[in-house]
Design a protein around this motif. Structure first.
Motif, PDB file in Angstrom:
ATOM      1  N   SER A 173       5.258   6.907  -0.421  1.00 43.53           N
ATOM      2  CA  SER A 173       6.299   6.647   0.582  1.00 43.53           C
ATOM      3  C   SER A 173       6.375   5.148   0.845  1.00 43.53           C
ATOM      4  N   GLU A 174       7.422   4.746   1.518  1.00 41.90           N
ATOM      5  CA  GLU A 174       7.546   3.359   1.948  1.00 41.90           C
ATOM      6  C   GLU A 174       6.422   3.010   2.921  1.00 41.90           C
ATOM      7  N   GLU A 175       6.006   3.978   3.715  1.00 43.13           N
ATOM      8  CA  GLU A 175       4.930   3.753   4.683  1.00 43.13           C
ATOM      9  C   GLU A 175       3.617   3.448   3.960  1.00 43.13           C
TER      10      GLU A 175
END
Length: 138
Positions: free
Chosen positions: A120-122
């Motif tokens: 994910s971007e996270e």
């Protein structure tokens, strides 16, 4: 055709930056071998190492050296793989150095390595933060 690394260097394109100054921009590889795989690029476009002006070579590699240490510390790695392609296998025609965290028995063999993506971007943001924090340390 616009250079994607130039676009990241100027802020026109997104990249999970871990370091930048007047000479270089360093950011996570979008298709990392392992989390913490960083690309270091000269801020000004140079297609290959041989295109990099001689007076910029030393300062560039001093930053690569610093970032390699930060990747190792930030990712808790036993070492790192530092490499650059010149034209052949250079997926973006803007000189860049790969700094890859390494550990014994990590599965890399030869030069045919499977690439992955961050979940994910996270996750990518968290990995970039770890390397940035290591750059600020001792």
């Amino acid at each position: 055709m616009e250079c994607v690394f130039c676009a990241i260097a100027t802020g026109e394109a997104d990249g999970h930056r871990v370091f930048e100054d007047e000479a270089v921009v360093a950011f996570l590889d979008a298709r990392p071998l392992f989390p913490g795989h960083v690309l270091v690029v000269p801020r000004r476009h140079a297609e290959t190492l041989t295109d990099l002006p001689p007076e910029q070579v030393g300062p560039f590699f001093l930053r690569v050296q610093r970032i390699a240490g930060a990747v190792e510390r930030g990712m808790g790695a036993a070492g790192s793989f530092v490499a650059a392609n010149n034209r052949v296998s250079q997926s973006v025609p803007h000189f860049h150095v790969h700094v890859v965290p390494r550990n014994r028995k990590d599965g890399l063999r030869g030069f045919f390595w499977p690439r992955g993506r961050y979940a994910s971007e996270e996750e990518a943001a968290a990995v970039a933060a770890r390397v940035r924090a290591a750059l600020e340390g001792p």
